[in-house]
Design an enzyme around this catalytic site. Structure first.
Site, short mmCIF file in Angstrom:
data_model
loop_
_atom_site.label_atom_id
_atom_site.label_comp_id
_atom_site.label_asym_id
_atom_site.label_seq_id
_atom_site.Cartn_x
_atom_site.Cartn_y
_atom_site.Cartn_z
CB CYS A 1 -13.94 3.40 -18.96
SG CYS A 1 -14.66 1.95 -18.85
CG ASP B 1 -13.14 -7.27 -15.85
OD1 ASP B 1 -12.36 -8.01 -15.14
OD2 ASP B 1 -13.80 -6.48 -15.26
CD GLU C 1 -16.54 -4.95 -17.51
OE1 GLU C 1 -15.48 -4.59 -17.30
OE2 GLU C 1 -17.61 -5.08 -17.00
CG HIS D 1 -2.13 -0.98 0.85
ND1 HIS D 1 -2.82 -1.70 1.79
CD2 HIS D 1 -2.92 -1.08 -0.22
CE1 HIS D 1 -3.68 -2.34 1.15
NE2 HIS D 1 -3.89 -2.00 0.27
C1 PEP Z 1 -12.41 -2.66 -16.76
O1 PEP Z 1 -12.42 -3.84 -16.81
O2 PEP Z 1 -11.51 -2.16 -17.88
C2 PEP Z 1 -12.84 -1.61 -16.17
C3 PEP Z 1 -12.92 -0.35 -16.21
O3 PEP Z 1 -13.53 -1.86 -14.98
P1 PEP Z 1 -12.77 -2.41 -13.66
O4 PEP Z 1 -11.36 -2.09 -13.79
O5 PEP Z 1 -13.59 -1.68 -12.38
O6 PEP Z 1 -13.28 -3.92 -13.42
MG MG Z 2 -14.25 -4.56 -15.29
#
Ligand code: PEP
Ligand code: MG
Length: 559
Positions: free
Chosen positions: A518, A471, A447, A208
């Protein structure tokens, strides 16, 4: 001049004097006690006091590194309440009739050994957290006064040795903090503004403290053979090449001063980009948004001129809690974020719980393959009570600004149709209750490979797609994103992934959908131009990546 090699956990260069942080540990004496209940009560009081202290640390950390990274201290509070910790201490007190301090020490050692023996690198790194928590409870028990044990929270203009009886080591210049080991609490207790860099002997890149160093944007090394004799000496931390140079000669010092100036010039250039537009060199506008986990991230997003919030991870609200957050509690949070964004759009992602994100009160069963298991929309479509409560809160907040809602882990058209039906029910119920709501766009995260392959069908049902490359990479390459041993195989530049992104953009556009990214890959500036040439409409990145990505957008050609 002497060089020490270490492992970079946060890159960059720092030049300054070393402050060696020597942590005095409370001495734990072994006593035989007769009143086990009284000893258990002492332990519980100390535990409550530790929780208050971690709360205070979280508040301080939020101001330094933002809400998402400050959540480290919530994990600490959860361990303080965990049955393994609480039960372990009670067992030692009751069965061995030992004093609370000794029982906490035994339990802390046992649990941290258990973590250290785990194969998973992430959980291995949690061994230090458990020790840190046990040490704090012990030091409270030794001082016996909750107020006094808070004395190390100094707002003085100096770096404080947190276990130095609250005494501050007065320093007038910024320093490189060196220690055998530094916990997140030690770090946040210091005057972080004067911290140039962190160098430790123990700790991993998943610790951390390493996460905090990266969030503070200061270079940090671990695995360095630290020594108290370095205290006060001039040093260079080269976080780009994993080395510490102690008492550098003049030539080396000059060389690094030049590099430091270049880094500073780069930072200034970034600062200047704060007010620039996200337009390619040939004039194409790209929506550059921020990913957020709380209000602090929203504030940073505004400060850096983001077009909005492209991903608000709402699960953090649930992970914070001991029980389901009510509709009103959620509504207040969503409303605060929307109002803070002053008319800029906010995309709230509905609850993405399960896999690595767990909250006890959901009573989720243990699974062999949690990443492929019961998570996100799968839970929401079963637990429509929880889902509808969240949607009602979101629709209510939409009366205050521009809100979009997106749904994680989609694999089928049926899921999307069910979601839309639930949204209609929610709107109907609000209408019946005479509650206002605004126009809310609906989108989905792409994803899973399944969503990619049917993105032409899904595009007809929603307003936008947001590609979750974190993901999508794990499911496409069949690589567990949590397993650090597989890091070398986790290749988000894999052609399979890039082709999928292109397919989703094309299918999305053909179906009238906006398409953004994202996941972390959206912040990879080596790919910005390629994404733009593929036709991406939006990139949503963590606030600290906004300016470098803006620079890359402005240097790109759109076709
Ligand atoms: C992703 O899977 O790219 C995403 C933005 O969601 P998380 O990282 O929160 O699973
Ligand atoms: Mg995700």
């Amino acid at each position: 001049m002497k060089e020490f090699l270490g492992k970079t956990v946060s890159s960059g260069i720092a030049i300054g004097r070393i402050l060696f942080f020597a942590k005095e540990k409370s001495v734990v004496t072994h006593k035989i006690i007769t009143d086990c209940q009284a000893e258990t009560d002492r332990f519980n009081e100390a535990r409550e006091c530790a929780k208050k202290q971690f709360d205070e640390l979280k508040r301080k950390a939020s101001a330094v590194v933002g809400d998402a990274d400050a959540r480290i201290f919530e994990a600490y509070e959860m361990i303080l309440d965990d049955g393994m910790f609480v039960g372990g201490v009670a067992d030692h007190i009751n069965s061995e009739h030992v004093n609370a301090e000794y029982a906490v020490k035994l339990t802390g050692d046992e649990l941290s050994l258990r973590f250290a023996q785990l194969e998973d690198e992430y959980f291995k790194a949690r061994a230090t957290d458990v020790k840190d928590i046990a040490d704090r409870v012990i030091s409270i028990l030794c001082s016996e006064k909750c107020e006094n044990s808070n004395k190390n929270f100094s707002d003085n203009d100096c770096i404080c040795n947190s276990k130095n009886d609250g005494k501050c080591i007065d320093i007038n210049e910024p320093v490189i903090v060196m220690a055998e080991e530094l916990t997140p609490a030690d770090t946040i207790n210091m005057n972080t503004e004067k911290m140039l860099s962190i160098v430790t002997k123990q700790g991993s890149s998943l610790s951390h403290t390493a996460i905090l160093a990266r969030a503070m944007n200061i270079p940090a090394l671990t695995g360095v053979d630290t020594d108290a004799s370095s205290d006060g000496k001039l040093a260079i931390v080269d976080g780009n090449n994993g080395k510490l140079i102690l008492e550098p000669n003049e030539e080396t010092l000059k060389e690094y001063q030049l590099l430091l100036e270049q880094e500073a010039a780069y930072s200034r250039q970034m600062e200047e980009l704060k007010n620039e537009e996200d337009i390619t060199s040939d004039g194409k506008k790209i929506m550059l948004c921020a990913n957020a986990g709380g209000i602090d991230d929203a504030i940073k997003a505004l400060e850096y001129g983001a077009s909005g919030i492209g991903l608000f991870r709402s699960e953090f609200i649930f992970l914070d809690k001991k029980d389901y957050p009510t509709e009103d509690e959620q509504y207040e949070i969503y409303k605060t974020v929307v109002c803070a964004m002053k008319g800029k759009p906010v995309v709230f992602r509905t609850l993405d719980i399960g896999a690595d994100k767990k909250a006890d009160y959901f009573n989720l069963e243990h699974e062999e393959n949690p990443a492929l298991g019961y998570r996100a929309i799968r839970i929401c479509l079963d637990r429509t009570d929880v889902f509808k409560t969240q949607l009602r809160a979101l629709y209510r907040a939409s009366a205050y600004g521009k809100i979009a809602v997106m749904f994680p882990m989609i694999i089928s058209l049926e899921e999307v149709l069910k979601i839309k039906a639930v949204c209609e029910e929610v709107k109907e119920s609000l209408k019946n209750d005479g509650i206002d709501y605004g126009d809310v766009e609906l989108g989905i995260m792409i994803e899973t490979p399944a969503a990619v392959m049917i993105s032409d069908i899904l595009a007809k049902e929603v307003d936008f797609f947001s590609i979750g490359t974190n993901d999508l990479t794990q499911y496409t390459l069949a690589i567990d994103r949590q397993n650090t041993r597989l890091d070398k195989h986790y290749n988000p530049h894999h052609e399979a992934l890039l082709r999928m992104i292109k397919l989703v953009i094309d299918n999305g556009h053909a179906g009238g959908c906006r398409v953004g990214i994202c996941g972390e890959l959206g912040a990879d500036t080596t790919l910005t131009e390629r994404f733009i040439q593929m036709g991406i409409d939006e990139l949503s990145v963590s606030p600290s990546h906004l300016l470098p990505v803006r620079k890359a957008i402005r240097e790109s050609i759109s076709r």
